[in-house]
Design a protein around this motif. Sequence first.
Motif, PDB file in Angstrom:
ATOM      1  N   SER A 182      65.843  77.179  69.000  1.00  0.00           N
ATOM      2  CA  SER A 182      64.643  77.984  68.763  1.00  0.00           C
ATOM      3  C   SER A 182      64.023  77.510  67.462  1.00  0.00           C
ATOM      4  CB  SER A 182      65.000  79.474  68.700  1.00  0.00           C
ATOM      5  OG  SER A 182      65.793  79.716  67.562  1.00  0.00           O
ATOM      6  N   PHE A 183      62.812  77.945  67.191  1.00  0.00           N
ATOM      7  CA  PHE A 183      62.103  77.459  66.007  1.00  0.00           C
ATOM      8  C   PHE A 183      61.510  78.622  65.216  1.00  0.00           C
ATOM      9  CE2 PHE A 183      62.113  73.990  69.010  1.00  0.00           C
ATOM     10  CZ  PHE A 183      62.547  72.933  68.220  1.00  0.00           C
ATOM     11  N   LYS A 184      61.577  78.473  63.903  1.00  0.00           N
ATOM     12  CA  LYS A 184      60.910  79.436  63.021  1.00  0.00           C
ATOM     13  C   LYS A 184      59.513  78.911  62.682  1.00  0.00           C
ATOM     14  CE  LYS A 184      64.665  81.940  62.320  1.00  0.00           C
ATOM     15  NZ  LYS A 184      64.822  83.080  63.244  1.00  0.00           N
ATOM     16  N   ALA A 185      58.546  79.818  62.673  1.00  0.00           N
ATOM     17  CA  ALA A 185      57.175  79.430  62.313  1.00  0.00           C
ATOM     18  C   ALA A 185      56.467  80.662  61.747  1.00  0.00           C
ATOM     19  CB  ALA A 185      56.442  78.905  63.541  1.00  0.00           C
ATOM     20  N   TYR A 186      55.281  80.467  61.226  1.00  0.00           N
ATOM     21  CA  TYR A 186      54.506  81.605  60.728  1.00  0.00           C
ATOM     22  C   TYR A 186      53.596  82.111  61.839  1.00  0.00           C
ATOM     23  CZ  TYR A 186      56.401  79.833  56.402  1.00  0.00           C
ATOM     24  OH  TYR A 186      57.271  79.398  55.446  1.00  0.00           O
ATOM     25  N   LEU A 187      53.392  83.403  61.851  1.00  0.00           N
ATOM     26  CA  LEU A 187      52.629  84.061  62.914  1.00  0.00           C
ATOM     27  C   LEU A 187      51.200  84.290  62.435  1.00  0.00           C
ATOM     28  CD1 LEU A 187      53.138  85.654  65.721  1.00  0.00           C
ATOM     29  CD2 LEU A 187      53.197  87.681  64.250  1.00  0.00           C
ATOM     30  N   LEU A 188      50.248  83.871  63.262  1.00  0.00           N
ATOM     31  CA  LEU A 188      48.842  83.911  62.837  1.00  0.00           C
ATOM     32  C   LEU A 188      47.966  84.609  63.868  1.00  0.00           C
ATOM     33  CD1 LEU A 188      48.772  80.101  62.091  1.00  0.00           C
ATOM     34  CD2 LEU A 188      48.596  81.852  60.330  1.00  0.00           C
ATOM     35  N   PRO A 189      46.871  85.191  63.414  1.00  0.00           N
ATOM     36  CA  PRO A 189      45.887  85.665  64.386  1.00  0.00           C
ATOM     37  C   PRO A 189      45.269  84.455  65.094  1.00  0.00           C
ATOM     38  CG  PRO A 189      44.993  85.810  62.163  1.00  0.00           C
ATOM     39  CD  PRO A 189      46.431  85.384  62.018  1.00  0.00           C
ATOM     40  N   GLN A 190      44.607  84.690  66.236  1.00  0.00           N
ATOM     41  CA  GLN A 190      44.110  83.552  67.019  1.00  0.00           C
ATOM     42  C   GLN A 190      42.797  83.033  66.439  1.00  0.00           C
ATOM     43  OE1 GLN A 190      44.525  85.472  70.881  1.00  0.00           O
ATOM     44  NE2 GLN A 190      46.335  84.213  71.285  1.00  0.00           N
ATOM     45  N   ASP A 191      42.920  82.312  65.346  1.00  0.00           N
ATOM     46  CA  ASP A 191      41.768  81.726  64.660  1.00  0.00           C
ATOM     47  C   ASP A 191      42.119  80.260  64.393  1.00  0.00           C
ATOM     48  OD1 ASP A 191      39.447  82.685  62.199  1.00  0.00           O
ATOM     49  OD2 ASP A 191      40.386  80.707  62.214  1.00  0.00           O
ATOM     50  N   ARG A 192      41.433  79.357  65.105  1.00  0.00           N
ATOM     51  CA  ARG A 192      41.791  77.932  65.055  1.00  0.00           C
ATOM     52  C   ARG A 192      41.686  77.341  63.665  1.00  0.00           C
ATOM     53  NH1 ARG A 192      41.880  75.582  70.177  1.00  0.00           N
ATOM     54  NH2 ARG A 192      41.096  77.039  71.719  1.00  0.00           N
ATOM     55  N   GLU A 193      40.634  77.703  62.963  1.00  0.00           N
ATOM     56  CA  GLU A 193      40.419  77.111  61.647  1.00  0.00           C
ATOM     57  C   GLU A 193      41.538  77.513  60.694  1.00  0.00           C
ATOM     58  OE1 GLU A 193      37.022  77.139  58.142  1.00  0.00           O
ATOM     59  OE2 GLU A 193      37.745  78.984  59.062  1.00  0.00           O
ATOM     60  N   TRP A 194      41.938  78.758  60.779  1.00  0.00           N
ATOM     61  CA  TRP A 194      42.990  79.288  59.907  1.00  0.00           C
ATOM     62  C   TRP A 194      44.329  78.603  60.227  1.00  0.00           C
ATOM     63  CZ3 TRP A 194      44.788  80.655  55.676  1.00  0.00           C
ATOM     64  CH2 TRP A 194      45.733  81.665  55.443  1.00  0.00           C
ATOM     65  N   LYS A 195      44.613  78.447  61.510  1.00  0.00           N
ATOM     66  CA  LYS A 195      45.841  77.737  61.902  1.00  0.00           C
ATOM     67  C   LYS A 195      45.809  76.291  61.401  1.00  0.00           C
ATOM     68  CE  LYS A 195      48.409  75.766  65.788  1.00  0.00           C
ATOM     69  NZ  LYS A 195      49.640  75.498  65.040  1.00  0.00           N
ATOM     70  N   ALA A 196      44.688  75.632  61.541  1.00  0.00           N
ATOM     71  CA  ALA A 196      44.595  74.241  61.076  1.00  0.00           C
ATOM     72  C   ALA A 196      44.849  74.165  59.572  1.00  0.00           C
ATOM     73  CB  ALA A 196      43.212  73.667  61.419  1.00  0.00           C
ATOM     74  N   TYR A 197      44.322  75.137  58.847  1.00  0.00           N
ATOM     75  CA  TYR A 197      44.506  75.157  57.388  1.00  0.00           C
ATOM     76  C   TYR A 197      45.989  75.330  57.036  1.00  0.00           C
ATOM     77  CZ  TYR A 197      44.018  76.366  52.474  1.00  0.00           C
ATOM     78  OH  TYR A 197      44.139  76.387  51.114  1.00  0.00           O
ATOM     79  N   VAL A 198      46.628  76.293  57.700  1.00  0.00           N
ATOM     80  CA  VAL A 198      48.043  76.580  57.409  1.00  0.00           C
ATOM     81  C   VAL A 198      48.914  75.379  57.790  1.00  0.00           C
ATOM     82  CG1 VAL A 198      50.008  78.060  58.042  1.00  0.00           C
ATOM     83  CG2 VAL A 198      47.780  79.093  57.554  1.00  0.00           C
ATOM     84  N   ASP A 199      48.631  74.777  58.948  1.00  0.00           N
ATOM     85  CA  ASP A 199      49.419  73.609  59.382  1.00  0.00           C
ATOM     86  C   ASP A 199      49.278  72.441  58.409  1.00  0.00           C
ATOM     87  OD1 ASP A 199      50.400  74.911  61.547  1.00  0.00           O
ATOM     88  OD2 ASP A 199      49.053  73.986  63.014  1.00  0.00           O
ATOM     89  N   GLN A 200      48.064  72.217  57.959  1.00  0.00           N
ATOM     90  CA  GLN A 200      47.853  71.118  57.018  1.00  0.00           C
ATOM     91  C   GLN A 200      48.595  71.389  55.707  1.00  0.00           C
ATOM     92  OE1 GLN A 200      46.847  68.212  57.481  1.00  0.00           O
ATOM     93  NE2 GLN A 200      46.977  67.586  55.326  1.00  0.00           N
ATOM     94  N   TRP A 201      48.534  72.626  55.264  1.00  0.00           N
ATOM     95  CA  TRP A 201      49.275  73.006  54.052  1.00  0.00           C
ATOM     96  C   TRP A 201      50.775  72.774  54.245  1.00  0.00           C
ATOM     97  CZ3 TRP A 201      52.389  77.615  54.247  1.00  0.00           C
ATOM     98  CH2 TRP A 201      53.057  77.906  53.057  1.00  0.00           C
ATOM     99  N   LEU A 202      51.299  73.168  55.411  1.00  0.00           N
ATOM    100  CA  LEU A 202      52.734  72.986  55.693  1.00  0.00           C
ATOM    101  C   LEU A 202      53.105  71.507  55.691  1.00  0.00           C
ATOM    102  CD1 LEU A 202      53.631  75.576  58.475  1.00  0.00           C
ATOM    103  CD2 LEU A 202      54.854  75.234  56.324  1.00  0.00           C
ATOM    104  N   ARG A 203      52.265  70.666  56.307  1.00  0.00           N
ATOM    105  CA  ARG A 203      52.550  69.218  56.331  1.00  0.00           C
ATOM    106  C   ARG A 203      52.639  68.680  54.915  1.00  0.00           C
ATOM    107  NH1 ARG A 203      48.374  69.034  60.020  1.00  0.00           N
ATOM    108  NH2 ARG A 203      49.128  69.104  62.161  1.00  0.00           N
TER     109      ARG A 203
END
Length: 414
Positions: free
Chosen positions: A199-220
Amino acid sequence: MLPVTKKAEIVKRGILRVGTTGDYKPFSYRASANSPFVGADIEMAQRLARRLQVKLELVPTTWSGLMPDLAADKFDIAMGGISISEERAKQAYFSLPYLRDGKTPITRCDEVARYQSLAQIDQASTRVIVNPGGTNHSFVTQNIKSAQVQVYPDNNTIFDQIAIGKADVMLTDAIEARLQHELKPSLCAVHPEQTFTVSFKAYLLPQDREWKAYVDQWLREEASAPEPETKVLNFNAHVDKWLHHPWPRTHADAISFDPLRDLMVQRLNLMEDVAKHKWNQGLPIEDLQREQQVVANLGQQAAALGISPAWAEAFFRAQIEAAKQLQSAYFEQWQRQGITKFENVVSLEQVTRPKLDQLTGQLLQELARTWPGLLDQRQHSRLLASMQRISASQAISSALQTAQQPLVSTQIAK
Ligand SMILES: C=C(O[C@@H]1C=C(C(=O)O)C=C[C@H]1O)C(=O)O
């Protein structure tokens, strides 16, 4: 008009709101509702806020409230050891995963070799212990057919059962197994790198593409080189650091005894009114019939709260002893001072005893809350320190000594 995106909303607000449960070490933990949050994901939340150049607000949530609270827009992201699940993914986005997890055995370190595979574990001689209701339980139900299975509901002491030899193996998430090894070095995670499930741990986000892209880029950007095998972003060093955090060894370490002490002192503080009433009326201090009433229904209430009924009675007998000792001290003082009668004394039957009855209920509640700490002898020095940390008159302090006896007594089986 363009819709306002989540990220724009956060920046405009100047605050990042992060939902977190506070009950899941090493990700998110707080000892009580008044304590600060700490953990691996709390640190990540601080970093994300810093990246956004906004303030961080940690919003307490619960596992069952996670999805409803996200839907109600109580936070912008939830962080704290959350697993990716299909069910959650129907209503939310997940960030890139930052940790691979899955079920692995935990056992006493000297028995690691005996419990490597499920086939080795699933023998009639093995005592498997499991906490009810969650994914550990369903894993055991599906995979354990021959071993003895004990369903054990207390998450705070379940690992102690293995350590003291009452059970052999628990099957739990690798991260939990590794954490327990840190807390109780006699226990070892069997093979936390090669889990039975994935299984995988991740952060839970509202369905907003721009916000997810921002968080993913920060994580990378935050991650070390990805784990070669799993391609999961590598936060191993970060998680390891938090695994070695000086967490309280057991839940009992985090229990404050101060509220219990305050209630005991509150009870003693009522004794001046009780004594004045008796002094005025010429009544004896001791009232055995009333004492009988005070302890009459304790047993049932205690049992319902998970406290040993006999011990609860011993505890209240000690409160009564302390109460009489204190009243005697007042009587002696008033004798010396030659006081004949007090003005404006409150009624014992109408006022003070009802207050005492109310305190009985509150004390039982508090005993139930601190019960794991009272059972743990290693907590006794902390308990005594709490009892001494009051500024009260000599008479009250010495009555409190009497009142606290059952708390630290090893004679009475709790
Ligand atoms: C407090 C009182 O005095 C004494 C102490 C009691 C108690 O601590 O509950 C009960 C009866 C008395 O022996 C009282 O009379 O209510």
